[in-house]
Design an enzyme around this catalytic site. Structure first.
Site, short mmCIF file in Angstrom:
data_model
loop_
_atom_site.label_atom_id
_atom_site.label_comp_id
_atom_site.label_asym_id
_atom_site.label_seq_id
_atom_site.Cartn_x
_atom_site.Cartn_y
_atom_site.Cartn_z
N ILE A 1 -14.58 5.10 2.64
CA ILE A 1 -15.24 3.87 3.08
C ILE A 1 -14.29 2.67 3.10
O ILE A 1 -14.66 1.59 3.56
CB ILE A 1 -16.47 3.53 2.21
N GLY B 1 -7.17 0.15 0.92
CA GLY B 1 -6.57 -1.10 0.48
C GLY B 1 -5.16 -0.89 -0.04
O GLY B 1 -4.61 0.22 0.03
N GLN B 2 -4.59 -1.96 -0.56
CA GLN B 2 -3.22 -1.89 -1.06
C GLN B 2 -3.11 -0.96 -2.26
O GLN B 2 -2.10 -0.28 -2.44
CB GLN B 2 -2.73 -3.29 -1.44
N ASP C 1 -8.60 -13.72 -4.64
CA ASP C 1 -8.57 -13.08 -3.31
C ASP C 1 -9.97 -13.03 -2.71
O ASP C 1 -10.40 -12.00 -2.20
CB ASP C 1 -7.96 -11.69 -3.41
#
Length: 302
Positions: free
Chosen positions: A19, A22-23, A145
Site C-alpha cells: 500500500i 517510502g524512504q 514532515d
C-alpha cells in the site's frame, strides 16, 4: 489496542497487499493471525552487518516505545515492532513496525477528486490542529514532515472519517514542555512543505514546534486548491517547480500562494501559519481559537 512494550514477542502476520513505498521501506496491508485484525506493516531492511543491525533495531525500539504512547483519534496508532523471521528477497534481514490500518486514502489523493465544502474544510483542519496540539503539548515532540501524503483518512466515507497524521517514525522528542530555542536538530521534510528555518539552516538547523505550524498552513493550501502548494516568482509571475528553486525562494522570504478568493478567516489562518519568523507563528493550541475553525462560511471554490 495499546503498544506492546515487549518487542521480543512476535505477532504472527500475513502480508496481503503493498500500500505504500517510502524512504524507510515498504508498507503492506496485513492481517494478524492471532486476532484477525487488519493492520498496516512497514517492512524496513536491515544491514547484513550484525552490529549495524543491532544499532538500527535499538533506535527503532527506543523511538517506538515513545511513539507507542500516542493515544489520539487524529494520529495513527503504533502497535508493535519486531524482527521478521523471513529475509527480504535481496537476502537482507527485515524489521516490522505494526500500525493501525486506515481504510481511506492519503489526503493528498482525496483533495484532487472531491469538492472541498466549508464544513469539510473546517472539520478536517480542526482535526489536524487537534492532532498537532497533542503531539506538541502532550507528548512534547515535533513531527517535522507534515504533508498531505502523510495524512490518512480513517475510511472512505468523507462525511464521517477522521484524518490521521502518520509517518511518525522520525519525530523528535523535545527537551522541554515549553517552546525553546534550538529544540530540535536534524534535517527532515518534503520541500513544498518545508519551513524557512529548515531550509535556511539545513543539516545544522534549529527547529521547534512552529515548523509543524508552517507545514499545517501548506496542507490547508493543498486542501483548498487540490494540489501541492504553488510558489510564484513575484518579479515575473513564473511558477517555481524545482526543489532547489522553491527552497531558495522560501529561504529568501517567499511563501506558498494563498488563493485570493478565500474568505478572510481562511486566508488569515493560512497567513498566520506561514509567517517567516517561527516566533511569530501561533501555537497549535492558539490556532484552536482562530475564527476560521468556528466560522459558518469559510471558503469559496478555488
Amino acid at each position: 489496542m495499546v503498544f506492546e512494550k515487549d518487542c521480543s514477542n512476535i505477532i504472527p502476520l500475513r502480508l496481503e497487499k503493498l500500500i505504500g513505498i517510502g524512504q524507510e521501506g515498504r508498507t503492506y496491508q496485513a492481517v494478524r493471525n492471532d486476532t484477525n485484525e487488519v493492520v498496516a506493516v512497514k517492512c524496513i531492511l536491515l544491514d547484513f552487518d550484525q552490529s549495524a543491525q543491532e544499532k538500527k533495531i535499538k533506535h527503532y525500539q527506543t523511538h517506538l516505545q515513545k511513539i507507542g504512547k500516542l493515544d489520539h483519534p487524529n494520529l495513527v496508532r503504533h502497535i508493535h515492532c519486531q524482527r521478521d523471521a523471513e529475509r527480504h528477497e535481496s537476502g537482507l534481514p527485515q524489521y516490522h513496525i505494526i500500525m493501525e490500518f486506515c481504510k481511506g486514502a492519503p489526503l493528498s489523493d482525496i483533495v484532487k477528486t472531491i469538492t472541498m465544502t466549508p464544513v469539510l474544510l473546517r472539520r478536517w483542519t480542526r482535526q489536524l490542529v487537534e492532532g498537532i496540539a497533542y503531539l506538541h503539548d502532550d507528548l512534547h515532540c515535533v513531527h517535522r514532515d507534515i504533508k498531505g501524503s502523510n495524512i490518512l483518512l480513517s475510511s472512505m466515507d468523507i462525511s464521517t472519517c477522521q484524518l490521521k497524521i502518520s509517518d511518525m517514525g522520525d519525530m523528535k522528542f523535545l527537551r522541554s514542555e515549553t517552546t525553546q530555542v534550538n529544540e530540535v536538530s536534524g534535517y527532515k521534510g518534503t520541500f513544498a512543505f518545508m519551513s524557512p528555518e529548515i531550509i535556511v539552516e539545513l543539516d545544522k538547523h534549529n527547529v521547534g514546534r512552529r515548523t509543524d505550524i508552517w507545514s499545517l498552513g501548506c496542507v490547508v493550501v493543498e486542501m483548498v486548491t487540490g494540489r501541492l502548494p504553488k510558489f510564484v516568482n513575484i518579479s515575473d509571475g513564473r511558477e517555481l517547480t524545482g526543489m532547489h528553486a522553491v527552497m531558495y525562494f522560501v529561504a529568501m522570504g517567499g511563501s506558498p500562494v494563498i488563493p485570493d478568493n478565500l474568505p478572510g478567516p481562511v486566508a488569515d489562518f493560512i497567513g498566520n501559519c506561514l509567517r517567516h519568523n517561527p516566533a511569530d507563528r501561533p501555537s497549535a493550541v492558539e490556532l484552536k481559537e482562530h475564527s476560521f475553525l468556528s466560522a459558518d462560511d469559510i471558503i469559496t471554490s478555488p
